[in-house]
Motif scaffolding. Structure first.
Motif, PDB file in Angstrom:
ATOM      1  N   ALA A 111       0.822  -1.225   0.000  1.00 38.52           N
ATOM      2  CA  ALA A 111       0.000   0.000   0.000  1.00 38.52           C
ATOM      3  C   ALA A 111       0.850   1.267   0.000  1.00 38.52           C
ATOM      4  N   GLY A 112       2.181   1.107   0.133  1.00 37.56           N
ATOM      5  CA  GLY A 112       3.047   2.281   0.154  1.00 37.56           C
ATOM      6  C   GLY A 112       3.314   2.798   1.550  1.00 37.56           C
ATOM      7  N   LYS A 113       3.274   1.889   2.540  1.00 38.45           N
ATOM      8  CA  LYS A 113       3.415   2.298   3.941  1.00 38.45           C
ATOM      9  C   LYS A 113       4.815   2.837   4.262  1.00 38.45           C
ATOM     10  N   THR A 114       5.850   2.066   3.884  1.00 33.36           N
ATOM     11  CA  THR A 114       7.223   2.492   4.189  1.00 33.36           C
ATOM     12  C   THR A 114       7.566   3.779   3.446  1.00 33.36           C
ATOM     13  N   THR A 115       7.127   3.875   2.200  1.00 32.36           N
ATOM     14  CA  THR A 115       7.338   5.107   1.435  1.00 32.36           C
ATOM     15  C   THR A 115       6.644   6.286   2.119  1.00 32.36           C
ATOM     16  N   SER A 116       5.453   6.031   2.650  1.00 35.04           N
ATOM     17  CA  SER A 116       4.701   7.091   3.343  1.00 35.04           C
ATOM     18  C   SER A 116       5.412   7.545   4.615  1.00 35.04           C
ATOM     19  N   VAL A 117       6.132   6.624   5.276  1.00 35.51           N
ATOM     20  CA  VAL A 117       6.914   7.008   6.461  1.00 35.51           C
ATOM     21  C   VAL A 117       7.961   8.052   6.064  1.00 35.51           C
ATOM     22  N   GLY A 118       8.666   7.785   4.948  1.00 35.07           N
ATOM     23  CA  GLY A 118       9.667   8.739   4.460  1.00 35.07           C
ATOM     24  C   GLY A 118       9.048  10.070   4.078  1.00 35.07           C
ATOM     25  N   LYS A 119       7.906  10.024   3.378  1.00 30.25           N
ATOM     26  CA  LYS A 119       7.226  11.265   2.973  1.00 30.25           C
ATOM     27  C   LYS A 119       6.776  12.072   4.192  1.00 30.25           C
ATOM     28  N   LEU A 120       6.221  11.358   5.183  1.00 31.88           N
ATOM     29  CA  LEU A 120       5.726  12.033   6.386  1.00 31.88           C
ATOM     30  C   LEU A 120       6.883  12.648   7.168  1.00 31.88           C
ATOM     31  N   LEU A 242      -7.288   3.468  15.589  1.00 27.56           N
ATOM     32  CA  LEU A 242      -6.751   4.340  14.542  1.00 27.56           C
ATOM     33  C   LEU A 242      -7.136   5.790  14.808  1.00 27.56           C
ATOM     34  N   THR A 243      -6.216   6.691  14.481  1.00 27.51           N
ATOM     35  CA  THR A 243      -6.522   8.120  14.612  1.00 27.51           C
ATOM     36  C   THR A 243      -6.687   8.788  13.250  1.00 27.51           C
ATOM     37  N   GLY A 244      -6.298   8.068  12.190  1.00 29.14           N
ATOM     38  CA  GLY A 244      -6.433   8.655  10.860  1.00 29.14           C
ATOM     39  C   GLY A 244      -5.923   7.736   9.778  1.00 29.14           C
ATOM     40  N   VAL A 245      -6.069   8.201   8.536  1.00 26.40           N
ATOM     41  CA  VAL A 245      -5.734   7.400   7.356  1.00 26.40           C
ATOM     42  C   VAL A 245      -4.840   8.212   6.423  1.00 26.40           C
ATOM     43  N   ILE A 246      -3.853   7.539   5.819  1.00 23.23           N
ATOM     44  CA  ILE A 246      -3.083   8.114   4.718  1.00 23.23           C
ATOM     45  C   ILE A 246      -3.512   7.374   3.455  1.00 23.23           C
ATOM     46  N   LEU A 247      -4.082   8.090   2.518  1.00 23.07           N
ATOM     47  CA  LEU A 247      -4.580   7.499   1.273  1.00 23.07           C
ATOM     48  C   LEU A 247      -3.493   7.651   0.214  1.00 23.07           C
ATOM     49  N   THR A 248      -2.910   6.528  -0.227  1.00 24.27           N
ATOM     50  CA  THR A 248      -1.780   6.579  -1.155  1.00 24.27           C
ATOM     51  C   THR A 248      -2.222   6.381  -2.602  1.00 24.27           C
ATOM     52  N   LYS A 249      -1.309   6.691  -3.520  1.00 26.26           N
ATOM     53  CA  LYS A 249      -1.476   6.454  -4.956  1.00 26.26           C
ATOM     54  C   LYS A 249      -2.706   7.158  -5.549  1.00 26.26           C
ATOM     55  N   THR A 250      -3.082   8.288  -4.973  1.00 25.97           N
ATOM     56  CA  THR A 250      -4.267   9.001  -5.477  1.00 25.97           C
ATOM     57  C   THR A 250      -4.018   9.612  -6.856  1.00 25.97           C
ATOM     58  N   ASP A 251      -2.736   9.827  -7.201  1.00 24.02           N
ATOM     59  CA  ASP A 251      -2.434  10.400  -8.520  1.00 24.02           C
ATOM     60  C   ASP A 251      -2.796   9.434  -9.642  1.00 24.02           C
ATOM     61  N   GLY A 267     -15.436   6.313  10.311  1.00 26.28           N
ATOM     62  CA  GLY A 267     -15.501   7.393  11.280  1.00 26.28           C
ATOM     63  C   GLY A 267     -14.143   8.041  11.519  1.00 26.28           C
ATOM     64  N   LYS A 268     -13.120   7.576  10.775  1.00 27.17           N
ATOM     65  CA  LYS A 268     -11.768   8.104  10.930  1.00 27.17           C
ATOM     66  C   LYS A 268     -11.431   9.070   9.801  1.00 27.17           C
ATOM     67  N   PRO A 269     -10.751  10.157  10.091  1.00 24.34           N
ATOM     68  CA  PRO A 269     -10.440  11.133   9.044  1.00 24.34           C
ATOM     69  C   PRO A 269      -9.265  10.714   8.167  1.00 24.34           C
ATOM     70  N   ILE A 270      -9.334  11.091   6.891  1.00 29.08           N
ATOM     71  CA  ILE A 270      -8.162  10.981   6.030  1.00 29.08           C
ATOM     72  C   ILE A 270      -7.287  12.187   6.376  1.00 29.08           C
ATOM     73  N   LYS A 271      -6.029  11.948   6.735  1.00 30.81           N
ATOM     74  CA  LYS A 271      -5.162  13.051   7.138  1.00 30.81           C
ATOM     75  C   LYS A 271      -4.216  13.492   6.029  1.00 30.81           C
ATOM     76  N   PHE A 272      -3.808  12.529   5.174  1.00 34.45           N
ATOM     77  CA  PHE A 272      -2.877  12.870   4.088  1.00 34.45           C
ATOM     78  C   PHE A 272      -3.222  12.100   2.820  1.00 34.45           C
ATOM     79  N   LEU A 273      -2.845  12.689   1.687  1.00 29.69           N
ATOM     80  CA  LEU A 273      -2.944  12.030   0.384  1.00 29.69           C
ATOM     81  C   LEU A 273      -1.533  11.838  -0.169  1.00 29.69           C
ATOM     82  N   GLY A 274      -1.233  10.618  -0.618  1.00 33.01           N
ATOM     83  CA  GLY A 274       0.001  10.369  -1.353  1.00 33.01           C
ATOM     84  C   GLY A 274      -0.287  10.653  -2.815  1.00 33.01           C
ATOM     85  N   VAL A 275       0.443  11.611  -3.409  1.00 33.43           N
ATOM     86  CA  VAL A 275       0.103  12.069  -4.767  1.00 33.43           C
ATOM     87  C   VAL A 275       1.220  11.819  -5.780  1.00 33.43           C
TER      88      VAL A 275
END
Length: 455
Positions: A111-120, A242-251, A267-275
């Motif tokens: 899902a791009g989790k490790t990549t999202s760690v670097g981006k965050l 969970l406190t939130g969601v990172i939605l990846t590959k939206t581009d 009921g959890k907010p999307i906090k970031f988009l991976g673009v």
């Protein structure tokens, strides 16, 4: 991003914008089209039902019926309901704790989790001015630890080393201790990816969570899995708070079902988009801005914010001074503009945020790719300093040498020179008194397809 949904909704609502009266019949017809557009976008059925019902109730209310522009009023209702479904406002990270603020990342494999760690980590360093440490508890995939170390080096975050023979809980606890010792502001813990919701793996991440008590537990999920993304997030939420969601590959997601379903189902907010793939390709999730983009109204606010962040002030002032004194706009200046565009996420990212992109022919959109920026810069780099200052001297033999040096064709060099000439004329008008307003009037609000833009 979400092109097919945006195109479908824009066409449907455009029919109503010009109508003088809203009736129960044309509302019913419009909502049938909206319902089909949402289902085709893989939005979860309960979300579609509630969305359509709420729009119907408001559309047939007195406020719309009495409006001077009922079509416009209905578009606003659809926009407001899209915002409501996705969560009203941007849900920021809660970092108001005694440092280090610990963020635990969870998600399915791929899902791009490790990549999202670097981006965050990069986002926190650049936007929040935080010192960041990252650590991996994924002892099942040695490449995951190496990948995170590579990303940490790229984004200049501290890396806490771990080995495949260690216990994941022990790694997480040791990372927290080290982060405290080094007075780090934020510690991001990467966990093992799951191919599916596996009991043993879920038990492990629960133990990690209990041991380190993170302030944020973010679930990373692939946007292109549609409503399945929302269902998977719900399954994880039963195991983890969970406190939130990172939605990846939206581009690469033309539909948008995940973005419209996650908040309603979990009921959890999307906090970031991976673009995108770059470490800079992470955007805070603003429901109102995304709703505007989906309805073809663009996201100028995000574009302006990005421009303010990335703009090279010295370069901009230097160019403004040249224009003011009447000195020519040259290819060095043109290259600076290309680099600024690249910093802002490239052409495709910029166009995605511009209003009215749904009206632009597909042929023009397809030409707007970021590889073109790289090619144009390579051509300019192959020129001599004199050629960049005086492009008019670039004739046959020089063109041949420049094309060979940049690995391109003579036609590419000709195209660049033509685009540069168009931009030079535009810049000349801007340098004249009242030039900006004259130029905007001449453009008449039209999109400059090929007129000065590098595609």
């Amino acid at each position: 991003m979400f092109e097919s949904l945006s195109d479908r909704l824009s066409v449907t609502l455009k029919k109503l914008r010009g109508q003088g009266r809203i009736t129960e019949d044309n509302v019913k017809e419009t909502l049938r089209e909206v319902r089909m557009a949402l289902l085709e976008a893989d939005v979860a059925l309960p979300v579609v039902r509630e969305f359509v019902e709420r729009v119907r109730e408001k559309a047939l209310g007195q406020e719309v019926m009495r409006s001077l522009t009922p079509g416009q009023a209905l578009v606003k209702i659809v926009n407001d309901e899209l915002v409501s479904i996705m969560g009203q406002a941007n849900a920021e990270l809660d970092l108001s704790v005694q440092p280090p603020a610990v963020i635990l990342m969870a998600g399915l494999q791929g899902a791009g989790k490790t990549t999202s760690v670097g981006k965050l980590a990069r986002w926190l360093k650049e936007r929040q001015r935080k010192s960041v440490m990252v650590a991996s508890t994924d002892v099942y995939r040695p490449a995951a630890i190496d990948q995170l170390q590579t990303l940490a080096n790229e984004v200049e975050a501290k890396f806490f080393p771990s080995q495949t023979d260690q216990d994941p809980v022990a790694i997480a606890e040791a990372a927290v201790t080290q982060a405290k010792r080094e007075f780090v502001d934020v510690l991001i813990i990467d966990t093992a990816g799951r191919l599916h919701v596996d009991d043993d793996m879920m038990a492990e991440i629960q133990r990690i969570h209990a041991a380190i008590n993170p302030v944020e537990t973010l679930f990373t999920v692939d946007s292109m899995t549609g409503q399945d993304a929302a269902n998977t997030a719900k399954a994880f939420d039963t195991a983890l708070p969970l406190t939130g969601v990172i939605l990846t590959k939206t581009d690469g997601d033309a539909r948008g079902g995940a973005a419209l379903s996650i908040r309603h189902i979990t009921g959890k907010p999307i906090k970031f988009l991976g673009v995108g793939e770059k470490s800079t390709a992470l955007e805070p999730f603003h429901p109102d801005r995304l709703a505007s983009r989906i309805l073809g109204m663009g996201d100028v606010l995000s574009l302006v914010e990005e421009a303010q962040r990335q703009m090279d002030v010295d370069s901009a002032q230097k160019l403004a001074g040249k224009l003011k004194t009447g000195k020519g706009f040259d290819l060095d200046d043109f290259r600076d503009q290309l680099r600024q565009m690249s910093k802002m996420g490239g052409i495709s990212s910029m166009l995605d945020k511009l209003p009215g992109m749904g009206n632009i022919p597909d042929a023009v959109k397809q030409q707007a790719n970021d590889k073109e920026l790289v090619k144009l810069e390579a051509i300019i780099n192959s020129m001599t300093a004199k050629e960049r200052k005086k492009p008019e001297i670039i004739k046959g033999s020089r063109k041949k040498r420049i094309a060979a040096g940049s690995g391109t064709q003579i036609q590419d060099v000709n195209r660049l020179l033509k685009q540069f000439t168009q931009m030079q004329k535009m810049m000349k008008k801007m340098g004249q008194k009242g030039g900006m307003s004259k130029m905007m009037r001449a453009m008449g609000g039209r999109f400059p397809g090929g007129g000065g833009m590098p595609f």
